[in-house]
Design a protein around this motif. Sequence first.
Motif, PDB file in Angstrom:
ATOM      1  N   GLN A  53      34.786  33.559  50.869  1.00 57.14           N
ATOM      2  CA  GLN A  53      36.129  33.661  50.292  1.00 57.14           C
ATOM      3  C   GLN A  53      36.054  33.826  48.777  1.00 57.14           C
ATOM      4  O   GLN A  53      36.808  34.604  48.183  1.00 57.14           O
ATOM      5  CB  GLN A  53      36.946  32.414  50.654  1.00 57.14           C
ATOM      6  N   GLU A  56      35.285  37.374  47.926  1.00 54.73           N
ATOM      7  CA  GLU A  56      36.461  38.245  48.038  1.00 54.73           C
ATOM      8  C   GLU A  56      37.386  38.070  46.831  1.00 54.73           C
ATOM      9  O   GLU A  56      37.929  39.038  46.300  1.00 54.73           O
ATOM     10  CB  GLU A  56      37.206  37.942  49.333  1.00 54.73           C
ATOM     11  N   ASP A  57      37.547  36.818  46.393  1.00 55.23           N
ATOM     12  CA  ASP A  57      38.385  36.549  45.221  1.00 55.23           C
ATOM     13  C   ASP A  57      37.788  37.191  43.966  1.00 55.23           C
ATOM     14  O   ASP A  57      38.523  37.653  43.085  1.00 55.23           O
ATOM     15  CB  ASP A  57      38.541  35.037  45.012  1.00 55.23           C
ATOM     16  N   GLU A  59      36.009  39.970  43.845  1.00 53.03           N
ATOM     17  CA  GLU A  59      36.286  41.411  43.878  1.00 53.03           C
ATOM     18  C   GLU A  59      37.710  41.709  43.412  1.00 53.03           C
ATOM     19  O   GLU A  59      37.958  42.653  42.652  1.00 53.03           O
ATOM     20  CB  GLU A  59      36.059  41.943  45.292  1.00 53.03           C
ATOM     21  N   THR A  60      38.662  40.884  43.865  1.00 52.94           N
ATOM     22  CA  THR A  60      40.059  41.079  43.450  1.00 52.94           C
ATOM     23  C   THR A  60      40.217  40.863  41.950  1.00 52.94           C
ATOM     24  O   THR A  60      40.862  41.668  41.254  1.00 52.94           O
ATOM     25  CB  THR A  60      40.974  40.102  44.217  1.00 52.94           C
ATOM     26  N   ALA A  61      39.637  39.781  41.432  1.00 51.78           N
ATOM     27  CA  ALA A  61      39.738  39.483  40.000  1.00 51.78           C
ATOM     28  C   ALA A  61      39.062  40.556  39.172  1.00 51.78           C
ATOM     29  O   ALA A  61      39.535  40.920  38.072  1.00 51.78           O
ATOM     30  CB  ALA A  61      39.124  38.117  39.706  1.00 51.78           C
ATOM     31  N   ARG A  62      37.953  41.127  39.669  1.00 48.74           N
ATOM     32  CA  ARG A  62      37.238  42.172  38.937  1.00 48.74           C
ATOM     33  C   ARG A  62      38.094  43.437  38.807  1.00 48.74           C
ATOM     34  O   ARG A  62      38.133  44.070  37.740  1.00 48.74           O
ATOM     35  CB  ARG A  62      35.918  42.470  39.640  1.00 48.74           C
ATOM     36  N   GLU A  63      38.775  43.775  39.902  1.00 46.29           N
ATOM     37  CA  GLU A  63      39.653  44.954  39.865  1.00 46.29           C
ATOM     38  C   GLU A  63      40.799  44.755  38.872  1.00 46.29           C
ATOM     39  O   GLU A  63      41.131  45.659  38.092  1.00 46.29           O
ATOM     40  CB  GLU A  63      40.213  45.238  41.259  1.00 46.29           C
ATOM     41  N   LEU A  64      41.406  43.577  38.900  1.00 46.16           N
ATOM     42  CA  LEU A  64      42.537  43.298  38.018  1.00 46.16           C
ATOM     43  C   LEU A  64      42.104  43.225  36.561  1.00 46.16           C
ATOM     44  O   LEU A  64      42.823  43.669  35.651  1.00 46.16           O
ATOM     45  CB  LEU A  64      43.226  41.998  38.435  1.00 46.16           C
ATOM     46  N   ASP A  67      41.739  46.677  34.697  1.00 44.11           N
ATOM     47  CA  ASP A  67      42.918  47.514  34.456  1.00 44.11           C
ATOM     48  C   ASP A  67      43.413  47.301  33.024  1.00 44.11           C
ATOM     49  O   ASP A  67      44.037  46.274  32.714  1.00 44.11           O
ATOM     50  CB  ASP A  67      44.016  47.151  35.456  1.00 44.11           C
ATOM     51  N   PHE A  76      42.588  37.535  33.814  1.00 37.31           N
ATOM     52  CA  PHE A  76      41.804  37.792  35.014  1.00 37.31           C
ATOM     53  C   PHE A  76      40.300  37.819  34.708  1.00 37.31           C
ATOM     54  O   PHE A  76      39.476  37.415  35.533  1.00 37.31           O
ATOM     55  CB  PHE A  76      42.228  39.121  35.647  1.00 37.31           C
TER      56      PHE A  76
END
Length: 367
Positions: A53, A56-57, A59-64, A67, A76
């Motif tokens: 988990q 997965e978190d 990966e999400t934080a890396r994308e945000l 930006d 982030f």
Amino acid sequence: MFEAVEELVSEYAELEKQLADPAVHADQRRARELNRRYAELTPILAAYRAWKQCGEDIETARELAADPSDPAAGEFAAELRELERQQEELAERLRMLLLPRDPSDDKDVILEIKAGEGGDESALFAGDLLRMYLRYAERVGWKTEILHATESDLGGYKDVQVAVKARGTVEPGQGVWSRLKYEGGVHRVQRVPVTESQGRIHTSAAGVLVMPEAEEVEVEINPNDLRIDVYRSSGPGGQSVNTTDSAVRITHLPTGIVVTCQNEKSQLQNKEQALRILRARLLAAAQEEAEREAADARRSQVRTVDRSERVRTYNFPENRISDHRVGYKAYNLDQVLDGELDPVIQACVDADSAAKLAAAQAGRATP
């Protein structure tokens, strides 16, 4: 990474399925085995799910964080660093949980202390060690029962056997053996004996042997393999002592192991206590033989009660305790002898875990 855990996920699901079947619980021994394995896997699966988990978190934080148009990108990025730190902690915990477990870690133990070199002083030190273990057991909430004891003239012990048992349900890997197994070996003492009139410091030793207590189903004893002798108890006296043939000596003929017991008032009770000790010794011998055949070096305990084979030194003039296996040293000997043994044991646990982790990493690195 941690691909092997996927197999455990499947095993865990199968265990849940079996434990939900009422028919399984008709066989209590089988149900206990399944429950024990289920309890072993539960913390591993919990750590693995948390690690996944966290990944997965991340990966999400890396994308945000990537930006540039998002005004919260800096926040982030900070969250990403914290998540990466948490993931490494979870990975380390999971690596430790996946290390090979000692199958006896959940067991209770029978602990034997024998006086060695040093005569009366060694027997007095054996008594000090016994009190240390009894007080430690009391601190951590274990039950103790002295099975057999031979006292010395000055109030120490020539030898003593004590059963140490956990109370209630034991967490996987947290049994008495998991902590006390590191106590096996020769313990050396340096102090001025009570019998020394010149004030000189003497060195003597006592041996400690720790054995996981065997259940009857683990060790079968053929009654035809036993020679049982009864005799009159020796000791300070009292009701039923020195007046009846209540003491029992059991010789296991195939191995030559001899166990004596005289603490209880009845011959039957002494026989049962002696059989408990015999089962533990036979289990320890069987485990040692199996590991020797598998070329798996067993941590040596007491070969001879010789001061040169020390695992630990108790230096009274300096109030110092030293464990020579792991380089542990502290100047609170008085507190350790009063039962504050956890830091000493934990140093051995940590060293053992580190050695297992290094061996596992070396194995993974080998092509």
